[in-house]
Enzyme design. Structure first.
Site, PDB file in Angstrom:
ATOM      1  N   ASP A  68       0.796  -1.175  -0.037  1.00  0.00           N
ATOM      2  CA  ASP A  68      -0.112   0.139  -0.124  1.00  0.00           C
ATOM      3  C   ASP A  68       0.877   1.498  -0.001  1.00  0.00           C
ATOM      4  OD1 ASP A  68      -2.475   1.093  -0.044  1.00  0.00           O
ATOM      5  OD2 ASP A  68      -2.628   1.017   2.203  1.00  0.00           O
ATOM      6  N   HIS A  69       0.473   2.492  -0.847  1.00  0.00           N
ATOM      7  CA  HIS A  69       1.239   3.607  -0.777  1.00  0.00           C
ATOM      8  C   HIS A  69       2.693   3.567  -0.852  1.00  0.00           C
ATOM      9  CE1 HIS A  69      -2.750   5.533  -0.433  1.00  0.00           C
ATOM     10  NE2 HIS A  69      -3.140   5.038   0.481  1.00  0.00           N
ATOM     11  N   HIS A 125      -8.331  10.013   3.969  1.00  0.00           N
ATOM     12  CA  HIS A 125      -7.602   9.099   4.834  1.00  0.00           C
ATOM     13  C   HIS A 125      -7.776   9.459   6.228  1.00  0.00           C
ATOM     14  CE1 HIS A 125      -4.565   7.593   1.528  1.00  0.00           C
ATOM     15  NE2 HIS A 125      -5.319   6.519   1.848  1.00  0.00           N
ATOM     16  N   GLY A 126      -7.939   8.501   6.849  1.00  0.00           N
ATOM     17  CA  GLY A 126      -8.138   8.708   8.340  1.00  0.00           C
ATOM     18  C   GLY A 126      -9.693   8.983   8.692  1.00  0.00           C
ATOM     19  N   HIS A 169     -10.221   4.509  -1.376  1.00  0.00           N
ATOM     20  CA  HIS A 169      -9.194   4.662  -0.074  1.00  0.00           C
ATOM     21  C   HIS A 169      -9.910   5.201   0.816  1.00  0.00           C
ATOM     22  CE1 HIS A 169      -5.096   3.120  -1.442  1.00  0.00           C
ATOM     23  NE2 HIS A 169      -5.891   3.087  -2.655  1.00  0.00           N
ATOM     24  N   GLY A 170      -9.413   5.287   2.171  1.00  0.00           N
ATOM     25  CA  GLY A 170      -9.944   5.922   3.451  1.00  0.00           C
ATOM     26  C   GLY A 170     -11.321   6.027   3.579  1.00  0.00           C
ATOM     27  N   ALA A 171     -11.966   4.738   3.314  1.00  0.00           N
ATOM     28  CA  ALA A 171     -13.427   4.671   3.737  1.00  0.00           C
ATOM     29  C   ALA A 171     -13.767   4.359   5.054  1.00  0.00           C
ATOM     30  CB  ALA A 171     -13.986   3.361   2.862  1.00  0.00           C
ATOM     31  N   SER A 172     -12.611   4.402   6.021  1.00  0.00           N
ATOM     32  CA  SER A 172     -13.043   4.623   7.402  1.00  0.00           C
ATOM     33  C   SER A 172     -13.931   5.870   7.834  1.00  0.00           C
ATOM     34  CB  SER A 172     -11.968   4.466   8.328  1.00  0.00           C
ATOM     35  OG  SER A 172     -11.250   3.259   8.579  1.00  0.00           O
TER      36      SER A 172
HETATM   37 ZN   LIG Z   1      -4.936   4.614   1.161  1.00  0.00          ZN
END
Ligand SMILES: [Zn+2]
Length: 290
Positions: A85-86, A187-188, A217-220
């Site tokens: 990742d990243h 993100h986050g 990405h960052g689906a939290s």
């Molecule tokens: Zn990500």
């Protein structure tokens, strides 16, 4: 990486998800307790799953060790796949491909598009020259970099939503297999309030402009409703990190409070149980069509 006879490659798993309008869950780990928790829930639900290790995470767990964990379960037939990742450098991309990762994400989001393109292209060339089918994901648009609980949106994050025409050019010129766009996601996750809404119209426009699968990405911190709509609009892989980090830490704290035993498996397993609840809910959501 050893393949069990008849097991699908990650490319096949994602193509199938795209076709059925469901998404493959991608969860990040820092240690083997988190790995086991995610793998166990995926087995219970009988769905394929992706494990992500960012540069920081794989420095902690070890590049070869992460591959070995995935390989051990693949050898007994579980559809579990590993993503670097990243990854911000080509050296990091090469190291992950050489070690046996199924996917690498070249993250050039802090570069200008014209600098991102040649590097993503270089990542693709290295993957194609390897003896395995390695997926290369490219990324457009800065969405912040920290998988943490945030008090405010990171400066500049989410402002440059991905332009469908730029996305088409990026995919065409680099030859990447998957694209992570900026569509209102960050993100986050924000503390106490939901994250900003995901731009479903933008996902639709990008998925019409490009043929490769899209990654959220960052689906939290995003609502189930938004994530489900994003999948219907063309997302085939959904990344969750912060929410499982929060659950893991909370569980460990509870485990430590409950007794003063020093056996790590006792307090870590409380963290794993809390994490599993999050992973289960997410995987059930991603597997639903509509
Ligand atoms: Zn990500």
């Amino acid at each position: 990486m050893r393949y069990t006879f008849g097991m699908r490659t990650l490319r096949e798993v994602i193509a199938d998800a795209k076709e059925r309008k469901v998404a493959v869950g991608h969860f990040n780990i820092s240690d083997s307790t988190q790995f086991d928790a995610i793998a166990e829930v995926a087995r219970e639900l009988q769905v394929p799953v992706m494990i992500g290790v960012s540069e920081g995470e794989r420095k902690f767990i070890g590049v070869q060790q992460a591959v070995a964990l995935v390989q051990a379960l693949r050898a007994v037939g579980q559809e579990i796949y590993l993503n670097a990742d990243h990854t911000k450098t080509i050296d990091g991309i090469k190291e992950a491909i050489d070690a046996g990762f199924d996917e690498v994400l070249f993250d050039g989001t802090e570069l200008k598009v014209d600098e991102n393109i040649p590097k993503a292209k270089e990542a693709v060339a290295y993957a194609r020259a390897s003896s395995r089918d390695v997926i290369v994901e490219g990324e457009l648009g800065y969405i912040g970099k920290s998988s943490a609980v945030l008090t405010e949106i990171p400066e500049g994050a989410g402002l440059d939503k991905t332009d469908p025409e730029v996305a088409a050019r990026f995919v065409q010129e680099t030859g990447i297999d998957m694209l992570a766009p900026s569509v209102g996601n960050i993100h986050g996750m924000l503390k106490d309030v939901p994250d900003p809404r995901i731009d479903i119209e933008r996902i639709l426009a990008i998925s019409t402009a490009v043929s490769v699968p899209l990654v959220l990405h960052g689906a939290s911190g995003n609502s189930d409703e938004d994530v489900a709509a994003a999948i219907q609009a063309g997302i085939s892989v959904v990344h969750i990190n912060t929410e499982i980090r929060v659950a893991y830490r909370h569980g460990i704290e509870e485990g430590l409070k409950k007794n003063d035993d020093v056996a790590p498996y006792k307090y870590l397993s409380v963290g794993a149980e809390e994490m599993k609840e999050v992973v289960r809910k997410k995987l059930q959501l991603f597997a639903k069509n509509g």
